[in-house]
Design a protein around this motif. Structure first.
Motif, PDB file in Angstrom:
ATOM      1  N   VAL A   3     -19.707  18.286  75.756  1.00 14.14           N
ATOM      2  CA  VAL A   3     -19.746  19.724  76.307  1.00 14.14           C
ATOM      3  C   VAL A   3     -20.314  20.558  74.841  1.00 14.14           C
ATOM      4  O   VAL A   3     -19.838  20.356  74.204  1.00 14.14           O
ATOM      5  CB  VAL A   3     -18.497  20.091  76.970  1.00 14.14           C
ATOM      6  CG1 VAL A   3     -18.693  21.609  77.167  1.00 14.14           C
ATOM      7  CG2 VAL A   3     -18.220  19.396  77.839  1.00 14.14           C
ATOM      8  N   HIS A   4     -21.311  21.224  75.354  1.00 13.38           N
ATOM      9  CA  HIS A   4     -21.675  22.156  74.360  1.00 13.38           C
ATOM     10  C   HIS A   4     -21.392  23.652  74.304  1.00 13.38           C
ATOM     11  O   HIS A   4     -21.478  24.150  75.504  1.00 13.38           O
ATOM     12  CB  HIS A   4     -23.274  22.257  74.306  1.00 13.38           C
ATOM     13  CG  HIS A   4     -24.073  20.959  73.759  1.00 13.38           C
ATOM     14  ND1 HIS A   4     -25.480  20.567  73.711  1.00 13.38           N
ATOM     15  CD2 HIS A   4     -23.501  19.718  73.742  1.00 13.38           C
ATOM     16  CE1 HIS A   4     -25.697  19.455  73.355  1.00 13.38           C
ATOM     17  NE2 HIS A   4     -24.526  18.887  73.422  1.00 13.38           N
ATOM     18  N   VAL A   5     -20.835  24.194  73.380  1.00 15.96           N
ATOM     19  CA  VAL A   5     -19.868  25.465  73.623  1.00 15.96           C
ATOM     20  C   VAL A   5     -20.342  26.584  72.280  1.00 15.96           C
ATOM     21  O   VAL A   5     -20.325  26.006  71.224  1.00 15.96           O
ATOM     22  CB  VAL A   5     -18.351  25.311  73.437  1.00 15.96           C
ATOM     23  CG1 VAL A   5     -17.711  26.404  73.780  1.00 15.96           C
ATOM     24  CG2 VAL A   5     -18.034  24.125  74.274  1.00 15.96           C
ATOM     25  N   LEU A   6     -20.594  27.646  72.772  1.00 16.19           N
ATOM     26  CA  LEU A   6     -20.813  28.631  71.935  1.00 16.19           C
ATOM     27  C   LEU A   6     -19.553  29.782  72.060  1.00 16.19           C
ATOM     28  O   LEU A   6     -19.093  30.152  72.905  1.00 16.19           O
ATOM     29  CB  LEU A   6     -22.153  29.579  72.396  1.00 16.19           C
ATOM     30  CG  LEU A   6     -22.243  30.904  71.584  1.00 16.19           C
ATOM     31  CD1 LEU A   6     -22.275  30.647  70.109  1.00 16.19           C
ATOM     32  CD2 LEU A   6     -23.494  31.736  71.983  1.00 16.19           C
ATOM     33  N   VAL A   7     -19.133  29.912  70.913  1.00 14.48           N
ATOM     34  CA  VAL A   7     -17.672  30.856  70.787  1.00 14.48           C
ATOM     35  C   VAL A   7     -18.103  32.097  69.877  1.00 14.48           C
ATOM     36  O   VAL A   7     -18.472  31.827  68.704  1.00 14.48           O
ATOM     37  CB  VAL A   7     -16.334  29.792  70.286  1.00 14.48           C
ATOM     38  CG1 VAL A   7     -15.270  30.973  70.108  1.00 14.48           C
ATOM     39  CG2 VAL A   7     -16.229  28.837  71.153  1.00 14.48           C
TER      40      VAL A   7
END
Length: 236
Positions: A3-7
């Motif tokens: 899963v690709h995530v931006l935080v």
């Protein structure tokens, strides 16, 4: 497939804990902060154009796919009700730009991204207990911006669930981060703790565990949910 995530707001506190929690779950995570560092993109979200630039760079680093957006960046800056009007308005503008507008801009990009590529995308917005309970006389603007974030989350959930976008919000109370430490001390820590039935403030890792669950595991039927993490200091 990972899963690709931006935080956003990942340099410390809740954001750093979210990055750690997700990285331990085989997710590819790109963080954000006001200054560049390994694994983080620098962006000043007070700049109206910064959120779009942040999204574009994160998308490039994540090979053209973002599955989860965690909007955690925020400011908690006091302004007195008798401040100079220009100072008062600038405090409101800054809180609005960083706490709400930048988050809205990133949410919009997630909606458009999912529409373009299909599939599912998730948004996790870190709001605040203040969205429901309000805050101190010096923090009207903070409470108002976080209430806006909750309303935005619900609107996205209702408007885009059938198009693959799931949206959730978390409303922490006090969390032991650098942003809250000074406020706790200035208001008399023991007195504030007496207002928390649990007897302590939350740890960043506790909020991060909720964010990780919403990002990776929560069933689709939970979209629109707003989860409290406040030691029962405000019960809805």
């Amino acid at each position: 497939m990972s899963v690709h995530v931006l935080v956003t707001g990942s340099s410390r506190g809740i954001g750093a804990a979210v990055v750690e929690a997700l990285s331990g779950r085989e997710a590819r995570v790109i963080g954000h902060a006001t200054s560049a560092a390994e694994g983080r993109i620098a962006a000043d979200l007070a700049d109206p154009a910064a959120a779009d630039r942040l999204w574009d760079e994160a998308l490039a680093r994540l090979d053209g796919r973002i599955d989860v957006l965690v909007n955690n960046a925020g400011v908690f800056e006091a302004v007195a009700d008798d401040a100079d009007p220009d100072v008062w308005r600038e405090a409101w503008d800054r809180a609005w730009r960083i706490n709400l507008q930048a988050a809205a801009d990133l949410c919009r990009r997630m909606v458009l991204h999912v529409r373009e590529r299909g599939g599912e995308g998730r948004i996790v917005n870190v709001a605040s207990r203040a969205a429901y309970r309000g805050d101190s006389p010096a923090h009207w603007h903070y409470a108002a911006s976080k209430a806006g974030m909750v309303a935005m989350t619900k609107s996205i959930a209702r408007g885009y669930a059938n198009r693959g976008v799931l949206a959730f919000a978390i409303c922490p109370g006090f969390v032991m981060t650098g942003m809250a430490d000074e406020y706790l001390a200035s208001r008399g820590g023991d007195k504030l703790l007496a207002d928390i039935p649990l007897g302590r403030v939350a740890q960043p890792e506790e909020v991060a565990s909720v964010a990780a669950y919403l990002a990776l595991e929560a069933p689709a039927s939970m979209t629109g949910a707003v989860l409290d993490v406040n030691g029962a200091s405000f019960v809805r």
